[in-house]
Design a protein around this motif. Structure first.
Motif, PDB file in Angstrom:
ATOM      1  N   VAL A 115       0.854  -1.193   0.000  1.00 37.71           N
ATOM      2  CA  VAL A 115       0.000   0.000   0.000  1.00 37.71           C
ATOM      3  C   VAL A 115       0.887   1.238   0.000  1.00 37.71           C
ATOM      4  CG1 VAL A 115      -2.019  -1.004   1.147  1.00 37.71           C
ATOM      5  CG2 VAL A 115      -0.121  -0.152   2.527  1.00 37.71           C
ATOM      6  N   SER A 116       0.376   2.331  -0.524  1.00 35.22           N
ATOM      7  CA  SER A 116       1.056   3.618  -0.400  1.00 35.22           C
ATOM      8  C   SER A 116       0.003   4.714  -0.330  1.00 35.22           C
ATOM      9  CB  SER A 116       2.033   3.862  -1.560  1.00 35.22           C
ATOM     10  OG  SER A 116       1.353   3.872  -2.794  1.00 35.22           O
ATOM     11  N   GLY A 117       0.414   5.893   0.146  1.00 31.90           N
ATOM     12  CA  GLY A 117      -0.561   6.945   0.403  1.00 31.90           C
ATOM     13  C   GLY A 117      -0.183   8.300  -0.153  1.00 31.90           C
ATOM     14  N   TYR A 118      -1.113   8.905  -0.872  1.00 28.45           N
ATOM     15  CA  TYR A 118      -0.974  10.297  -1.349  1.00 28.45           C
ATOM     16  C   TYR A 118      -1.612  11.164  -0.272  1.00 28.45           C
ATOM     17  CZ  TYR A 118      -1.331  14.278  -4.609  1.00 28.45           C
ATOM     18  OH  TYR A 118      -1.227  15.493  -5.234  1.00 28.45           O
ATOM     19  N   ILE A 119      -0.783  11.746   0.578  1.00 23.54           N
ATOM     20  CA  ILE A 119      -1.254  12.467   1.767  1.00 23.54           C
ATOM     21  C   ILE A 119      -0.978  13.962   1.603  1.00 23.54           C
ATOM     22  CG2 ILE A 119      -1.108  12.636   4.272  1.00 23.54           C
ATOM     23  CD1 ILE A 119      -2.104   9.909   3.184  1.00 23.54           C
ATOM     24  N   THR A 120      -2.012  14.763   1.800  1.00 25.88           N
ATOM     25  CA  THR A 120      -1.858  16.215   1.677  1.00 25.88           C
ATOM     26  C   THR A 120      -2.092  16.896   3.023  1.00 25.88           C
ATOM     27  OG1 THR A 120      -4.190  16.424   1.040  1.00 25.88           O
ATOM     28  CG2 THR A 120      -2.583  16.214  -0.732  1.00 25.88           C
ATOM     29  N   ASN A 121      -1.478  18.077   3.198  1.00 24.26           N
ATOM     30  CA  ASN A 121      -1.736  18.883   4.386  1.00 24.26           C
ATOM     31  C   ASN A 121      -2.690  20.021   4.031  1.00 24.26           C
ATOM     32  OD1 ASN A 121      -0.162  20.741   2.996  1.00 24.26           O
ATOM     33  ND2 ASN A 121       1.624  20.529   4.332  1.00 24.26           N
ATOM     34  N   GLN A 122      -2.939  20.930   4.981  1.00 24.71           N
ATOM     35  CA  GLN A 122      -3.897  22.010   4.759  1.00 24.71           C
ATOM     36  C   GLN A 122      -3.455  22.958   3.649  1.00 24.71           C
ATOM     37  OE1 GLN A 122      -4.558  23.856   8.591  1.00 24.71           O
ATOM     38  NE2 GLN A 122      -6.190  22.410   9.113  1.00 24.71           N
ATOM     39  N   ALA A 123      -2.161  23.011   3.401  1.00 24.28           N
ATOM     40  CA  ALA A 123      -1.649  23.887   2.339  1.00 24.28           C
ATOM     41  C   ALA A 123      -1.691  23.218   0.973  1.00 24.28           C
ATOM     42  CB  ALA A 123      -0.219  24.310   2.664  1.00 24.28           C
ATOM     43  N   GLY A 124      -2.162  21.956   0.943  1.00 18.44           N
ATOM     44  CA  GLY A 124      -2.219  21.238  -0.320  1.00 18.44           C
ATOM     45  C   GLY A 124      -0.906  20.590  -0.723  1.00 18.44           C
ATOM     46  N   GLU A 125       0.090  20.644   0.155  1.00 23.38           N
ATOM     47  CA  GLU A 125       1.369  20.001  -0.129  1.00 23.38           C
ATOM     48  C   GLU A 125       1.262  18.491   0.063  1.00 23.38           C
ATOM     49  OE1 GLU A 125       4.442  23.485   1.327  1.00 23.38           O
ATOM     50  OE2 GLU A 125       3.453  22.235   2.839  1.00 23.38           O
ATOM     51  N   VAL A 126       2.152  17.756  -0.591  1.00 24.10           N
ATOM     52  CA  VAL A 126       2.093  16.291  -0.589  1.00 24.10           C
ATOM     53  C   VAL A 126       3.242  15.727   0.242  1.00 24.10           C
ATOM     54  CG1 VAL A 126       2.123  14.208  -2.026  1.00 24.10           C
ATOM     55  CG2 VAL A 126       1.018  16.300  -2.855  1.00 24.10           C
ATOM     56  N   GLY A 148      -2.974 -10.737   8.215  1.00 24.28           N
ATOM     57  CA  GLY A 148      -4.064 -10.410   9.139  1.00 24.28           C
ATOM     58  C   GLY A 148      -4.481  -8.958   9.129  1.00 24.28           C
ATOM     59  N   GLU A 149      -3.762  -8.104   8.399  1.00 25.78           N
ATOM     60  CA  GLU A 149      -4.101  -6.689   8.337  1.00 25.78           C
ATOM     61  C   GLU A 149      -5.095  -6.411   7.223  1.00 25.78           C
ATOM     62  OE1 GLU A 149      -0.614  -3.647   9.659  1.00 25.78           O
ATOM     63  OE2 GLU A 149      -0.319  -4.665   7.755  1.00 25.78           O
ATOM     64  N   THR A 150      -5.970  -5.425   7.440  1.00 24.05           N
ATOM     65  CA  THR A 150      -6.740  -4.868   6.333  1.00 24.05           C
ATOM     66  C   THR A 150      -5.844  -3.862   5.613  1.00 24.05           C
ATOM     67  OG1 THR A 150      -7.640  -2.994   7.578  1.00 24.05           O
ATOM     68  CG2 THR A 150      -8.864  -5.078   7.696  1.00 24.05           C
ATOM     69  N   LEU A 151      -6.240  -3.487   4.409  1.00 25.15           N
ATOM     70  CA  LEU A 151      -5.452  -2.497   3.672  1.00 25.15           C
ATOM     71  C   LEU A 151      -5.393  -1.177   4.428  1.00 25.15           C
ATOM     72  CD1 LEU A 151      -6.691  -3.109   0.010  1.00 25.15           C
ATOM     73  CD2 LEU A 151      -4.699  -4.084   1.151  1.00 25.15           C
ATOM     74  N   GLU A 152      -6.522  -0.803   5.046  1.00 22.67           N
ATOM     75  CA  GLU A 152      -6.567   0.443   5.807  1.00 22.67           C
ATOM     76  C   GLU A 152      -5.597   0.417   6.982  1.00 22.67           C
ATOM     77  OE1 GLU A 152     -10.914   1.948   6.176  1.00 22.67           O
ATOM     78  OE2 GLU A 152     -10.976  -0.208   5.852  1.00 22.67           O
ATOM     79  N   GLU A 153      -5.599  -0.698   7.711  1.00 27.03           N
ATOM     80  CA  GLU A 153      -4.680  -0.824   8.848  1.00 27.03           C
ATOM     81  C   GLU A 153      -3.234  -0.743   8.382  1.00 27.03           C
ATOM     82  OE1 GLU A 153      -7.455  -3.731  11.684  1.00 27.03           O
ATOM     83  OE2 GLU A 153      -6.027  -4.591  10.261  1.00 27.03           O
ATOM     84  N   ALA A 154      -2.957  -1.370   7.248  1.00 28.43           N
ATOM     85  CA  ALA A 154      -1.580  -1.387   6.739  1.00 28.43           C
ATOM     86  C   ALA A 154      -1.095   0.009   6.354  1.00 28.43           C
ATOM     87  CB  ALA A 154      -1.483  -2.331   5.542  1.00 28.43           C
ATOM     88  N   ILE A 155      -1.950   0.782   5.660  1.00 28.73           N
ATOM     89  CA  ILE A 155      -1.488   2.102   5.218  1.00 28.73           C
ATOM     90  C   ILE A 155      -1.346   3.048   6.406  1.00 28.73           C
ATOM     91  CG2 ILE A 155      -3.809   2.957   4.638  1.00 28.73           C
ATOM     92  CD1 ILE A 155      -0.428   3.739   2.888  1.00 28.73           C
ATOM     93  N   HIS A 156      -2.241   2.964   7.391  1.00 33.46           N
ATOM     94  CA  HIS A 156      -2.073   3.773   8.599  1.00 33.46           C
ATOM     95  C   HIS A 156      -0.760   3.430   9.293  1.00 33.46           C
ATOM     96  CE1 HIS A 156      -5.741   6.104   8.982  1.00 33.46           C
ATOM     97  NE2 HIS A 156      -6.481   5.037   8.709  1.00 33.46           N
ATOM     98  N   VAL A 187      -3.134   2.174  -3.839  1.00 34.61           N
ATOM     99  CA  VAL A 187      -2.817   3.552  -3.440  1.00 34.61           C
ATOM    100  C   VAL A 187      -4.040   4.220  -2.831  1.00 34.61           C
ATOM    101  CG1 VAL A 187      -2.054   5.818  -4.218  1.00 34.61           C
ATOM    102  CG2 VAL A 187      -1.021   3.760  -5.183  1.00 34.61           C
ATOM    103  N   PHE A 188      -3.863   4.779  -1.649  1.00 34.53           N
ATOM    104  CA  PHE A 188      -4.896   5.548  -0.961  1.00 34.53           C
ATOM    105  C   PHE A 188      -4.596   7.034  -1.078  1.00 34.53           C
ATOM    106  CE2 PHE A 188      -5.369   1.481   1.067  1.00 34.53           C
ATOM    107  CZ  PHE A 188      -6.684   1.414   1.501  1.00 34.53           C
ATOM    108  N   ARG A 189      -5.655   7.819  -1.019  1.00 34.64           N
ATOM    109  CA  ARG A 189      -5.486   9.256  -0.844  1.00 34.64           C
ATOM    110  C   ARG A 189      -5.978   9.602   0.554  1.00 34.64           C
ATOM    111  NH1 ARG A 189      -5.935  14.274  -4.965  1.00 34.64           N
ATOM    112  NH2 ARG A 189      -6.000  15.932  -3.407  1.00 34.64           N
ATOM    113  N   GLY A 190      -5.302  10.550   1.211  1.00 32.54           N
ATOM    114  CA  GLY A 190      -5.690  10.904   2.563  1.00 32.54           C
ATOM    115  C   GLY A 190      -5.210  12.282   2.953  1.00 32.54           C
ATOM    116  N   GLU A 191      -5.519  12.662   4.190  1.00 30.17           N
ATOM    117  CA  GLU A 191      -5.174  13.989   4.693  1.00 30.17           C
ATOM    118  C   GLU A 191      -4.422  13.871   6.009  1.00 30.17           C
ATOM    119  OE1 GLU A 191      -8.984  15.774   5.053  1.00 30.17           O
ATOM    120  OE2 GLU A 191      -9.249  16.070   2.891  1.00 30.17           O
TER     121      GLU A 191
END
Length: 262
Positions: A115-126, A148-156, A187-191
């Motif tokens: 898994v990997s994550g496209y994570i942005t902050n309040q300024a829109g930076e990655v 035993g992990e879900t994808l969500e648990e793994a990316i967190h 790939v997840f997107r998140g904040e």
């Protein structure tokens, strides 16, 4: 045929670290030069690991060892061991009779899920990281899904381990299959929510938020496979996701298209 038995005494707390090192360096390097892994076992107390390798003959084994010692992957392994510290307490090896049948057959996993994550902050930076083993490029944080992990648990977990960040997920933006390596990446997107950014020992050498656009991505992300999934995440089309158990059926989580979830 000859069989080489390699036995490692380890600290049980280092089991995950050793397993990662084995599958990243030891196993692929032996495989690259023609050895066959018959099997690998961990005892119940998780303080001993045994691996049995198969070679055509002693000359074959010695030739493989010479090639490995001169390989780039071996150099990377040595550097990683210095960064990690004590990987195992002691190791020893012996050779089994060529007439003795191997105790079991071992097959490389057909697929590895990551898994990997496209994570942005309040300024829109990655949020981007530089991995010790891929120092030529920046990339989104992430890693392999554990049993035993879900994808969500793994990316967190992976984002927290690699960067120190706690995030809120928005959705899945793409699925990418590396056929050569047998790795499928979701790939997840998140904040970004909280946490002080920091590097992870022996994993990430740089961790930071930065402005990332279609115009400057080539300067930051130099590997095509990482660039493609990042561009897809910029203009996200979210996919449904569901995690569940069976016998009996239990829905663990579900995300519908364009529906936000934590």
């Amino acid at each position: 045929m000859i069989y080489r038995r390699k036995t490692y005494k380890i600290n049980p707390e280092k089991l995950d670290t050793f397993n990662h090192f084995f599958h990243t360096y030891l196993y692929p390097n032996q495989l690259n030069y023609g050895a066959t892994l018959v099997g690998r076992w961990v005892n119940e107390t998780k303080d001993e690991i045994v691996a049995i390798w198969e070679y055509t003959d002693m000359e074959h084994y010695e030739a493989i060892e010479k090639q490995i010692r001169n390989s780039e992957l071996h150099k990377q392994a040595q550097e990683t061991r210095k960064a990690i510290g004590e990987l195992y307490i002691e190791s020893k090896q012996d050779f089994l009779s060529s007439t003795a049948p191997p105790p079991a057959s071992y097959h490389d996993p057909k697929h590895i899920m990551s898994v990997s994550g496209y994570i942005t902050n309040q300024a829109g930076e990655v949020l981007l990281v530089r991995n010790y083993h891929r120092a030529d490029t920046l990339e989104m944080p992430g890693g392999q899904v554990e049993v035993g992990e879900t994808l969500e648990e793994a990316i967190h977990r992976e984002i927290l381990e690699e960067t120190g960040a706690i995030v809120r997920l928005v959705g899945i933006t793409g699925i990418y299959q590396n056929v050569t390596r047998g790795v499928t990446c979701v790939v997840f997107r998140g904040e970004y929510q909280s946490g002080e950014l920091r590097t992870a020992e022996s994993e990430t050498s740089e961790v930071y938020f930065t402005e990332l656009t279609k115009e400057n991505i080539d300067q930051l992300i130099t590997r095509e496979q990482f660039k493609t999934r990042t561009l897809d995440a910029m203009d996200a089309n979210y996919l449904p996701y569901e995690a569940f158990k069976v016998r009996p059926y239990e829905l663990l989580s579900r995300s519908d298209v364009k529906k936000e979830y934590s």
